[in-house]
Each structure stands twice: as structure tokens, then as C-alpha cells.
Design a protein around this motif. Structure first.
Motif, PDB file in Angstrom:
ATOM      1  N   ARG A  30       0.831  -1.207   0.000  1.00  0.00           N
ATOM      2  CA  ARG A  30       0.000   0.000   0.000  1.00  0.00           C
ATOM      3  C   ARG A  30       0.863   1.254   0.000  1.00  0.00           C
ATOM      4  NH1 ARG A  30      -2.908  -3.406   3.761  1.00  0.00           N
ATOM      5  NH2 ARG A  30      -1.737  -2.476   5.483  1.00  0.00           N
ATOM      6  N   VAL A  31       2.158   1.068   0.240  1.00  0.00           N
ATOM      7  CA  VAL A  31       3.145   2.147   0.214  1.00  0.00           C
ATOM      8  C   VAL A  31       4.301   1.705  -0.667  1.00  0.00           C
ATOM      9  CG1 VAL A  31       4.892   3.336   1.607  1.00  0.00           C
ATOM     10  CG2 VAL A  31       2.545   3.194   2.427  1.00  0.00           C
ATOM     11  N   GLN A  32       4.813   2.621  -1.484  1.00  0.00           N
ATOM     12  CA  GLN A  32       5.910   2.331  -2.402  1.00  0.00           C
ATOM     13  C   GLN A  32       7.243   2.684  -1.739  1.00  0.00           C
ATOM     14  OE1 GLN A  32       5.711   1.045  -5.406  1.00  0.00           O
ATOM     15  NE2 GLN A  32       7.693   1.445  -6.325  1.00  0.00           N
ATOM     16  N   PRO A  33       8.205   1.743  -1.725  1.00  0.00           N
ATOM     17  CA  PRO A  33       9.505   2.043  -1.120  1.00  0.00           C
ATOM     18  C   PRO A  33      10.399   2.866  -2.041  1.00  0.00           C
ATOM     19  CG  PRO A  33       9.513  -0.188  -1.987  1.00  0.00           C
ATOM     20  CD  PRO A  33       8.124   0.349  -2.220  1.00  0.00           C
ATOM     21  N   ARG A  34      11.152   3.781  -1.465  1.00  0.00           N
ATOM     22  CA  ARG A  34      12.149   4.555  -2.194  1.00  0.00           C
ATOM     23  C   ARG A  34      13.414   4.629  -1.356  1.00  0.00           C
ATOM     24  NH1 ARG A  34       9.719  10.216  -4.017  1.00  0.00           N
ATOM     25  NH2 ARG A  34      11.664  10.183  -5.196  1.00  0.00           N
ATOM     26  N   ALA A 111      12.433  -4.612   4.412  1.00  0.00           N
ATOM     27  CA  ALA A 111      12.315  -3.206   4.805  1.00  0.00           C
ATOM     28  C   ALA A 111      13.041  -2.935   6.118  1.00  0.00           C
ATOM     29  CB  ALA A 111      10.843  -2.821   4.919  1.00  0.00           C
ATOM     30  N   VAL A 112      12.860  -3.820   7.093  1.00  0.00           N
ATOM     31  CA  VAL A 112      13.499  -3.614   8.400  1.00  0.00           C
ATOM     32  C   VAL A 112      15.018  -3.678   8.271  1.00  0.00           C
ATOM     33  CG1 VAL A 112      13.775  -4.548  10.721  1.00  0.00           C
ATOM     34  CG2 VAL A 112      11.502  -4.413   9.711  1.00  0.00           C
ATOM     35  N   ARG A 113      15.510  -4.628   7.469  1.00  0.00           N
ATOM     36  CA  ARG A 113      16.975  -4.709   7.336  1.00  0.00           C
ATOM     37  C   ARG A 113      17.522  -3.494   6.598  1.00  0.00           C
ATOM     38  NH1 ARG A 113      19.326  -5.825  10.874  1.00  0.00           N
ATOM     39  NH2 ARG A 113      21.530  -6.299  10.741  1.00  0.00           N
ATOM     40  N   LEU A 114      16.775  -3.000   5.628  1.00  0.00           N
ATOM     41  CA  LEU A 114      17.222  -1.835   4.879  1.00  0.00           C
ATOM     42  C   LEU A 114      17.325  -0.613   5.786  1.00  0.00           C
ATOM     43  CD1 LEU A 114      18.035  -0.759   2.096  1.00  0.00           C
ATOM     44  CD2 LEU A 114      15.606  -0.402   1.596  1.00  0.00           C
ATOM     45  N   VAL A 115      16.375  -0.466   6.690  1.00  0.00           N
ATOM     46  CA  VAL A 115      16.409   0.664   7.632  1.00  0.00           C
ATOM     47  C   VAL A 115      17.704   0.655   8.433  1.00  0.00           C
ATOM     48  CG1 VAL A 115      15.380   1.582   9.742  1.00  0.00           C
ATOM     49  CG2 VAL A 115      13.920   0.965   7.846  1.00  0.00           C
ATOM     50  N   THR A 116      18.094  -0.529   8.919  1.00  0.00           N
ATOM     51  CA  THR A 116      19.328  -0.641   9.697  1.00  0.00           C
ATOM     52  C   THR A 116      20.549  -0.256   8.868  1.00  0.00           C
ATOM     53  OG1 THR A 116      18.505  -2.299  11.242  1.00  0.00           O
ATOM     54  CG2 THR A 116      20.870  -2.302  10.816  1.00  0.00           C
ATOM     55  N   LEU A 128      25.370  -2.825  -2.175  1.00  0.00           N
ATOM     56  CA  LEU A 128      24.480  -3.720  -1.436  1.00  0.00           C
ATOM     57  C   LEU A 128      23.175  -3.016  -1.079  1.00  0.00           C
ATOM     58  CD1 LEU A 128      25.298  -6.220   1.368  1.00  0.00           C
ATOM     59  CD2 LEU A 128      23.481  -4.562   1.706  1.00  0.00           C
ATOM     60  N   VAL A 129      23.271  -1.817  -0.561  1.00  0.00           N
ATOM     61  CA  VAL A 129      22.069  -1.077  -0.162  1.00  0.00           C
ATOM     62  C   VAL A 129      21.148  -0.872  -1.354  1.00  0.00           C
ATOM     63  CG1 VAL A 129      21.246   1.156   0.673  1.00  0.00           C
ATOM     64  CG2 VAL A 129      23.173   0.033   1.811  1.00  0.00           C
ATOM     65  N   GLU A 130      21.701  -0.502  -2.490  1.00  0.00           N
ATOM     66  CA  GLU A 130      20.875  -0.259  -3.673  1.00  0.00           C
ATOM     67  C   GLU A 130      20.224  -1.537  -4.179  1.00  0.00           C
ATOM     68  OE1 GLU A 130      23.504   1.707  -6.383  1.00  0.00           O
ATOM     69  OE2 GLU A 130      22.953   3.719  -5.647  1.00  0.00           O
ATOM     70  N   LEU A 131      20.958  -2.640  -4.163  1.00  0.00           N
ATOM     71  CA  LEU A 131      20.368  -3.887  -4.633  1.00  0.00           C
ATOM     72  C   LEU A 131      19.266  -4.357  -3.692  1.00  0.00           C
ATOM     73  CD1 LEU A 131      20.303  -6.128  -6.709  1.00  0.00           C
ATOM     74  CD2 LEU A 131      22.125  -7.298  -5.444  1.00  0.00           C
ATOM     75  N   ARG A 137      11.664  -2.895  -3.993  1.00  0.00           N
ATOM     76  CA  ARG A 137      10.871  -2.105  -4.935  1.00  0.00           C
ATOM     77  C   ARG A 137      10.296  -2.956  -6.065  1.00  0.00           C
ATOM     78  NH1 ARG A 137      11.991   0.408  -9.778  1.00  0.00           N
ATOM     79  NH2 ARG A 137      14.187  -0.184  -9.640  1.00  0.00           N
ATOM     80  N   LEU A 138      11.102  -3.899  -6.559  1.00  0.00           N
ATOM     81  CA  LEU A 138      10.697  -4.721  -7.701  1.00  0.00           C
ATOM     82  C   LEU A 138      10.069  -6.041  -7.279  1.00  0.00           C
ATOM     83  CD1 LEU A 138      13.865  -4.053  -9.880  1.00  0.00           C
ATOM     84  CD2 LEU A 138      11.563  -3.127 -10.266  1.00  0.00           C
ATOM     85  N   ASP A 139       9.899  -6.225  -6.004  1.00  0.00           N
ATOM     86  CA  ASP A 139       9.248  -7.422  -5.453  1.00  0.00           C
ATOM     87  C   ASP A 139       9.998  -8.697  -5.837  1.00  0.00           C
ATOM     88  OD1 ASP A 139       7.174  -7.789  -3.615  1.00  0.00           O
ATOM     89  OD2 ASP A 139       5.884  -8.727  -5.113  1.00  0.00           O
ATOM     90  N   ILE A 140      11.301  -8.668  -5.650  1.00  0.00           N
ATOM     91  CA  ILE A 140      12.140  -9.865  -5.794  1.00  0.00           C
ATOM     92  C   ILE A 140      12.345 -10.391  -4.376  1.00  0.00           C
ATOM     93  CG2 ILE A 140      14.352 -10.765  -6.592  1.00  0.00           C
ATOM     94  CD1 ILE A 140      14.497  -8.348  -8.499  1.00  0.00           C
ATOM     95  N   LEU A 141      11.609 -11.424  -4.016  1.00  0.00           N
ATOM     96  CA  LEU A 141      11.476 -11.819  -2.621  1.00  0.00           C
ATOM     97  C   LEU A 141      12.209 -13.115  -2.334  1.00  0.00           C
ATOM     98  CD1 LEU A 141       7.660 -11.072  -2.206  1.00  0.00           C
ATOM     99  CD2 LEU A 141       9.595  -9.540  -1.774  1.00  0.00           C
ATOM    100  N   PRO A 142      13.259 -13.074  -1.524  1.00  0.00           N
ATOM    101  CA  PRO A 142      13.959 -14.306  -1.153  1.00  0.00           C
ATOM    102  C   PRO A 142      13.001 -15.309  -0.506  1.00  0.00           C
ATOM    103  CG  PRO A 142      15.201 -12.388  -0.446  1.00  0.00           C
ATOM    104  CD  PRO A 142      13.870 -11.885  -0.901  1.00  0.00           C
ATOM    105  N   CYS A 143      13.178 -16.578  -0.789  1.00  0.00           N
ATOM    106  CA  CYS A 143      12.392 -17.642  -0.163  1.00  0.00           C
ATOM    107  C   CYS A 143      13.036 -17.949   1.188  1.00  0.00           C
ATOM    108  CB  CYS A 143      12.357 -18.871  -1.055  1.00  0.00           C
ATOM    109  SG  CYS A 143      11.575 -18.580  -2.664  1.00  0.00           S
ATOM    110  N   ILE A 144      12.434 -17.454   2.255  1.00  0.00           N
ATOM    111  CA  ILE A 144      13.044 -17.496   3.584  1.00  0.00           C
ATOM    112  C   ILE A 144      12.302 -18.500   4.461  1.00  0.00           C
ATOM    113  CG2 ILE A 144      13.647 -16.159   5.635  1.00  0.00           C
ATOM    114  CD1 ILE A 144      13.586 -13.638   3.923  1.00  0.00           C
TER     115      ILE A 144
END
Length: 518
Positions: A30-34, A111-116, A128-131, A137-144
């Protein structure tokens, strides 16, 4: 990062504090990350990476960079092998089990890891931060996998799946398909990275998974608290209850602020009833009369729980940290998830209490001994069809089962600390287990709330049909709730399976699509 698309609001990493509400919105898209383009923000990140490079050039000793990990800190890593160490960390931690995190949970974790990392204490590169930001942003989601973390040294094993994905080695969910991360990156015009000396540790040695899951659980808990409050109003109406149990003077005499707020909301719901009705009983049963005292505990605790979790989310919680100004290496234990565990253990206990409350309210509605004239099991069948129809009988049994399971999961996880990793990690938080428990308790409680919402709606409509209640007595707020439920679930006259409807209502209560507003 590329420009945002669509009309969604955005959140800029590096420029704003991330709270649980925004985290939940990011998780649900519902919110777009930048990522910030502010030169000052980017300079802090670049300087942090430079501190690591400079220390290595000067033969500095850094835990997890020039040493082995954990108890292996006494093992020096030869300079020629330092570059290989990060990838080994991500690989040997690839032993996660259990269900995979949902897309929503994974986005929240990213998102939480990016904030740190954007805070500049972690020694990671801008690449690393940009990737990582582009993955979100592009919804490339690791299978965790969800299992395998004891909550200190952080969420090592689940977060290794992010580190491995950044290096191109792990599976991701991308455009509805499971594929290697390097394949997804190529499709989006991106390139995997070579993990630099501190980078796998910076990704993995923190509280991102437990904080993300607890943040989602907290926002769900708010919705369940609101649902339990509205359902108390609906139950009181349905049993032709005593509206004066929620008198403001009563709650001014015991002025817990959250409890007072819950009572006020119920009182406002029931104001039309109070003006047009005399109660059947002087004192209703505890599940109705004492509902503000049950729901109010969580309402009163919520500001503190939210504050603690927001502090954790916006912290530097890996190890070691690098002073952004001096570059000094600070070895500590910020990966420890004790605060998150406390939040999750508290949530699951108080939310299970909501389930227990709603279970008792529903039991009152279906039982002719206590419902003050409602049909047995709230069946809408009449006449010769009545004997073969059983309404909400089995649903009430299911509610009892779901409530029991929720209550069973309330044992505090923090007290089950285990000594691990050669007694180096000899006191651990268990925060990730607590957060997973909290999500499961929420799911079970939402099932209870969904069943109760359908049953209470049925009960009010039965009262309207019989003339025991009028729309004037029910009032606009409760009638609006009845209409929302009826858009999803039919009035039950003839017996029918309700599982598909229950699943839909449950999901919508958890996400807020079936809203409860005051």
C-alpha cells in the motif's frame, strides 16, 4: 532506484523513521519504497564501507571479517581468504526449515533490514544497499524458511537467505515464479553482488525477521482489538443486555486510559439502545460486562509495545558496529532480540484473551439458556424446517477449538533460552519463535472473530425480524457493521458449509479490509 509508478504514497529509506503502521503498508504494497538520494545520507553509507576498507588496509582486527564467527572468533582468517568468508557465512547457515515466510512477511523483513543498513553503522557498500532496495521495490522476494533462529546472534539462518540472494545464489519469488535470484536480477536489469568482508554479517546478524513479524502481528492485533470491541456491542444488543455496564462514571472510578477508551466505544455504539430499552438482567455475564476490562489491558499496553518495537526497527542491531564519525569498531550484542520477544510474548497472551472473550460471548448467543430468547444455535429456519437445521452449532465448536489452541501458544518463548554454538550463544532471546507464535495466535483469534462477527450479525437480524430490536435501537454504527458483514456472508436459514466464508472473513479482518471503525 527508478522512479515510482502509480498513485501509491511512498516511504523514503534514509529520511524517515519507519513505524509498524508504515511497515505493514510496505508489506501489503500500500506504500511504495524509495531509497534516499540525499547526498548526506549516501555519504554516511559510503563512509561506513570505507571504515572497513581502511581497517583492513591497516591490518586491523575485526570480528567476522578477519576472524571466524561466533565461538570461532579465536580463529584468525588469513588475509588471502578474507574475501571468501562472507559467502561461506551465507552458505553454512542455509539450513532453515519450516514454512516459508509469506510475501508480506518477506517484504517487511527486507524493509526492516534496509532501515538498519542505511543508518551507516554496519560497514556495507552502496551497491548492497541499492540492490536490497531494488529487491523490495521490484518485489524480488527471497524464499526465507521461518524456522532456525534462536533470536541471538540475531536471525542468522533466515537472514542468510537474503545474503545468499544478494550474491545470486538463493531462490526468490519473482513475478509469481520461483527462480534463482541472479535470474530475477537479470530480468530486471540488475546484477548480483560480491559480498564484501563485513556484508554477510551485516545482513544476517540482526533482528530483522523477528521485528518484521512482530510488527505485522502488532498491526493485526490492533484490528482484532477493534473487532472484539465492536463484537461486544453486538453481543450486548443481541442478548438485550444492560447498556449501563459501560457507564462513564464506572470507568472514571477505575481510570485505566485504554479500558476507558474501550468502554467509551461500546457506550457510543449502544447509546441508541440505552435510550429505547430496559435491560432483561441487572447484571450480564462477565464476557459482556467485563469486556472493557479484558480488551482494555491490550489497549493500555499497545502504546508501550509499539514504542519498543519502533525503536528496535529503527536501530543499528548488528555486530560489530562502526562509529560513523571515527570508524572505531564496537563489538557488542545489539543482535539480541529480547525487546522484540517481550512485545511478541505480550501480544500473544493478550490477543489469546480476546479469543477467549469472544468465544464466551458466542457461547452465550447460541445457548437458549443464556441468550434471552434467541433461537437455538441462531438458526434462521422456522416452522417444519426448524428441527433439521442447526445454525451455528458446529461453528461454536470450532471457535472453542481455535480458542484453546490460541491459549496453548501463550507460554512465554523468552524463558526457553537454549545454549548454542559451543556455549558462545549461551543466553538467547527466542524472539523469532515468539513472533511466529504471535502471528499464529492472531490467525486463530481472527478465526474466532470471523465466526463471532457472522453469528452476532445473524443474532441482530433475528432480533430485528422478531421485533425485539428496531433499527433505531441498533443504531447507525452497528448497522453499518452488519452491512459490511452481509456483503461477505449470507443470513443462514438452511444449513450450509461455512468454511469458505469463514476463511474470507478471517483474512479480511486480519488485513483490515473488513474494517471496524469508531
Amino acid at each position: 532506484m527508478a522512479a515510482d509508478t502509480g498513485d501509491f504514497p511512498s516511504f523514503t529509506f534514509g529520511e524517515a523513521q519507519l513505524d509498524t503502521a508504515i511497515l505493514d503498508d510496505l508489506a501489503s504494497q500500500r506504500v511504495q519504497p524509495r531509497l534516499s538520494t540525499n547526498p548526506d545520507v549516501l555519504a554516511v553509507i559510503n563512509n561506513s564501507a570505507k571504515h572497513v576498507t581502511d581497517l583492513l588496509k591497516n591490518d586491523g582486527k575485526i570480528y567476522g571479517v578477519t576472524t571466524g564467527y561466533g565461538d570461532s572468533v579465536v580463529r584468525a582468517v588469513p588475509p588471502e581468504l578474507v574475501a571468501e568468508l562472507p559467502l561461506h557465512l551465507s552458505r553454512f547457515h542455509g539450513c532453515g526449515m519450516g514454512r516459508f515466510l509469506t510475501p508480506e512477511e518477506t517484504r517487511a523483513t527486507l524493509a526492516v533490514r534496509l532501515v538498519t543498513l542505511v543508518r551507516g553503522w554496519s560497514g556495507v557498500s552502496m551497491d548492497l544497499v541499492e540492490l536490497l532496495a531494488n529487491m523490495l521495490r521490484l518485489d524480488i522476494l527471497p524464499c526465507i524458511p521461518s524456522e532456525g533462529s534462536v533470536g541471538a546472534s540475531g536471525d542468522l539462518t533466515p537472514l542468510s537467505y537474503i545474503a545468499g540472494a544478494l550474491a545470486g545464489e538463493r531462490d526468490v519469488l519473482h513475478k509469481g515464479e520461483i527462480k534463482l535470484s541472479r535470474e530475477a536480477f537479470a530480468q530486471e536489469g540488475l546484477q548480483e553482488i560480491i559480498l564484501q568482508p563485513k556484508e554477510a554479517l551485516a545482513i544476517m546478524n540482526g533482528t530483522a525477521v523477528m521485528s518484521a513479524l512482530a510488527g505485522i502481528a502488532l498491526e493485526q492485533s490492533k484490528r482484532l482489538m477493534a473487532a472484539a470491541t465492536r463484537l461486544t456491542s453486538m453481543c450486548s444488543l443481541s442478548i438485550l443486555g444492560n447498556t449501563r455496564h459501560f457507564d462513564a462514571r464506572l470507568f472514571n472510578a477505575k481510570p485505566h486510559q485504554g479500558q476507558m477508551l474501550v468502554a467509551q466505544r461500546i457506550r457510543e455504539d449502544l447509546a441508541p439502545m440505552q435510550e429505547n430499552h430496559e435491560a432483561v438482567r441487572m447484571q450480564d455475564r462477565y464476557s459482556t460486562r467485563c469486556a472493557p476490562h479484558v480488551i482494555g489491558v491490550l489497549q493500555d499496553a499497545m502504546p508501550m509495545l509499539e514504542s519498543v518495537l519502533n525503536t528496535e526497527i529503527n536501530s543499528s542491531n548488528d555486530n560489530p558496529l562502526f562509529d560513523p564519525e571515527t570508524g572505531d569498531v564496537l563489538h557488542g550484542g545489539h543482535f539480541y532480540g529480547g525487546h522484540v520477544c517481550m512485545v511478541a510474548d505480550t501480544l500473544k497472551t493478550q490477543v489469546a484473551n480476546l479469543a477467549d472473550l469472544m468465544d464466551r460471548q458466542l457461547a452465550t448467543l447460541v445457548d437458549t439458556r443464556y441468550s434471552n430468547g434467541l433461537p437455538s444455535n441462531l438458526s434462521g429456519a422456522t416452522g417444519e424446517r426448524a428441527p433439521i437445521n442447526h445454525g451455528f452449532k458446529a461453528v461454536q465448536i470450532g471457535v472453542s477449538a481455535w480458542t484453546a489452541e490460541a491459549c496453548k501458544l501463550t507460554m512465554p518463548a523468552s524463558v526457553f533460552s537454549r545454549s548454542t554454538e559451543c556455549h558462545n550463544q549461551d543466553k538467547v532471546s527466542m524472539g523469532t519463535i515468539a513472533a511466529r507464535d504471535a502471528l499464529r495466535v492472531n490467525e486463530l483469534t481472527a478465526q474466532v472473530a470471523a465466526a463471532h462477527m457472522m453469528a452476532a450479525t445473524q443474532a441482530i437480524e433475528l432480533r430485528l425480524k422478531s421485533g425485539d430490536l428496531t433499527e433505531l435501537m441498533v443504531g447507525p454504527r452497528v448497522l453499518a457493521q452488519v452491512e459490511k458483514v452481509r456483503a461477505l456472508a449470507p443470513f443462514i436459514t438452511e444449513d450450509q458449509p461455512m468454511d469458505v466464508i469463514l476463511r474470507d472473513v478471517t483474512a479480511k479482518l486480519l488485513t483490515g479490509e473488513l474494517s471496524v471503525s469508531f
